[in-house]
Design an enzyme around this catalytic site. Structure first.
Site, mmCIF file in Angstrom:
data_model
loop_
_atom_site.group_PDB
_atom_site.id
_atom_site.type_symbol
_atom_site.label_atom_id
_atom_site.label_comp_id
_atom_site.label_asym_id
_atom_site.label_seq_id
_atom_site.Cartn_x
_atom_site.Cartn_y
_atom_site.Cartn_z
ATOM 1 C CG ASP A 1 77.393 29.850 82.892
ATOM 2 O OD1 ASP A 1 78.291 30.052 82.224
ATOM 3 O OD2 ASP A 1 76.482 29.410 82.806
ATOM 4 N N GLY B 1 71.264 16.060 79.375
ATOM 5 C CA GLY B 1 71.869 17.049 78.659
ATOM 6 C C GLY B 1 71.741 18.264 79.436
ATOM 7 C CG LEU C 1 64.218 33.815 78.859
ATOM 8 C CD1 LEU C 1 64.145 33.430 80.319
ATOM 9 C CD2 LEU C 1 62.979 33.578 78.427
ATOM 10 C CE LYS D 1 74.104 31.958 81.943
ATOM 11 N NZ LYS D 1 73.194 30.792 82.292
#
Ligand SMILES: NC(=O)c1ccc[n+]([C@@H]2O[C@H](COP(=O)([O-])OP(=O)(O)OC[C@H]3O[C@@H](n4cnc5c(N)ncnc54)[C@H](OP(=O)(O)O)[C@@H]3O)[C@@H](O)[C@H]2O)c1
Length: 361
Positions: free
Chosen positions: A226, A212, A161, A230
């Protein structure tokens, strides 16, 4: 033939004869596999793959690299891993632009990004380990970039994005980030968009894993690490050179479940239910909702964790695995600039890599 078609045909045949970009792909997993598919589309006509590798094997032979089953074949066949041979394949090519594409999560490989840049290669990466890692590593990267190489990092946040590019563009125009807030994880977005108290959190987590949406070990998502990486990447792009320990991270994994192996953890997911059900009920009683947010304020204070937000909060209007980034700046100060959309997925992430590679010429 029209002049436009003739020009397109000439340009297509020229790109077949002498590709402008020679590329090595590291990582042929979910994202690397999607990238290999994109290489077979006309959009990638100017790119010649001269090497590809997974963690154990690699390939540099032209016919093998052109094989559409390269990803599957590399699981069984290929040469032993040797970065030197892959760089040699780049050196041997006469393309004017040489790029190493990192579609792994390997911190060892990420540590080599600065060295590759210093050696004259460009680097395009989905791997967050360097730009979102410790401060000395990030500073080494900045120093290497000051000497000319290009670092395509669009895929590291929001699966491509246009967040990093927007932040850089605003800064280039003299605008400054005041606050940043959002949902930076597709899996945590899904979990809290869906969690309405009608089923236990553990059941929802199992479903997300089956679909998933989470990593095989969901603690990678639930730990918030995580998201913190970011946030570090974005904070640094905005001018806050933060250390990882300056990001306060609230993990959703209780202490006693952190050291278990994956199977043992998965067998005890129900232990997550009680505390989250209590927080959900409290938020609901006040007319609010729970969202896993990343936040950066004007003083560079960074936090990642579960937040009770009012029902009118923009993060309550997300769907599926959407990410959201709300940027308040000196010029976007009445209403934030909001970037929102699918923030995970192999195709969009691979497209972000392709876009960064094509932008090199
Ligand atoms: N999946 C997404 O939607 C998404 C979105 C945005 C960003 N990302 C990022 O993209 C990167 C890749 O994600 P993924 O989902 O594709 O992971 P993945 O399916 O686990 O694939 C990782 C690949 O990296 C390879 N690898 C590991 N160490 C290597 C080394 N030293 N040299 C060469 N290859 C090596 C692995 O090889 P083996 O096959 O031999 O294990 C595997 O092919 C990660 O950094 C991830 O955070 C992913």
């Amino acid at each position: 033939m029209s002049a436009v078609l003739a020009a397109e045909a000439a340009s297509a045949s020229k790109s077949q004869e002498s590709p402008a970009i020679a590329a090595v792909l590291l990582g042929t997993g979910v994202v690397g596999g999607a990238f290999l598919k994109l290489l077979n589309t006309p959009a990638a006509g100017s790119i010649r793959l001269v090497g590809a590798a997974n963690s154990r094997r690699q390939q540099t032979q032209t016919e093998q690299l052109a094989d559409r089953t390269l990803r599957e074949k590399l699981k069984m066949h290929g040469d032993a891993r040797n970065d030197g041979v892959l760089l040699g394949a780049l050196d041997a090519h006469d393309a004017s632009v040489k790029v190493i594409i990192d579609a792994t999560a390997s911190s060892t490989l990420a540590l080599r990004h600065a060295e590759w840049l210093a050696s004259g290669y460009h680097v395009v990466t989905a791997n967050k380990s360097l730009a979102g890692g410790d401060l000395p590593g990030w500073r080494t990267l900045q120093a290497a970039l000051a000497n000319g190489g290009r670092y395509g990092d669009s895929a590291t946040v929001g699966a491509g994005l246009p967040v990093i590019s927007t932040l850089r563009r605003l800064r280039q125009c003299g605008d400054a980030l005041l606050t940043l807030e959002g949902v930076f994880s597709g899996s945590l977005s899904y979990l809290f968009n869906q969690y309405d108290g009608s089923q236990p959190f553990s059941a929802l987590l199992r479903r997300a894993r089956e679909l998933g949406y989470t990593e095989p070990d969901p603690r990678s998502d639930l730990s918030g690490e995580d998201v913190a990486r970011k946030l570090l990447i974005l904070a640094r792009c905005a001018g806050f050179a933060l250390r990882p320990d300056e990001v306060e991270v609230e993990s959703l994994v209780p202490e006693n479940l952190r050291g278990l192996d994956v199977e043992a953890f998965l067998s005890r997911l129900e232990e997550l239910d009680g505390p989250l059900a209590t927080r959900f009920a409290e938020a609901k009683a006040r007319g609010g909702a729970l969202r896993f947010l990343a936040r950066l304020n004007q003083r560079g204070r960074a936090r990642v964790g579960l937040v009770e937000v009012p029902a009118t909060h923009p993060a309550t209007r997300l769907y599926g695995t959407d990410n959201q980034f709300a940027l308040s700046t000196t010029r976007y100060n009445t209403q934030p600039l909001v970037i929102q959309g699918p923030g995970a997925g192999p195709e969009v992430t691979a497209q972000a890599l392709l876009g960064d590679v094509l932008a090199l010429v």
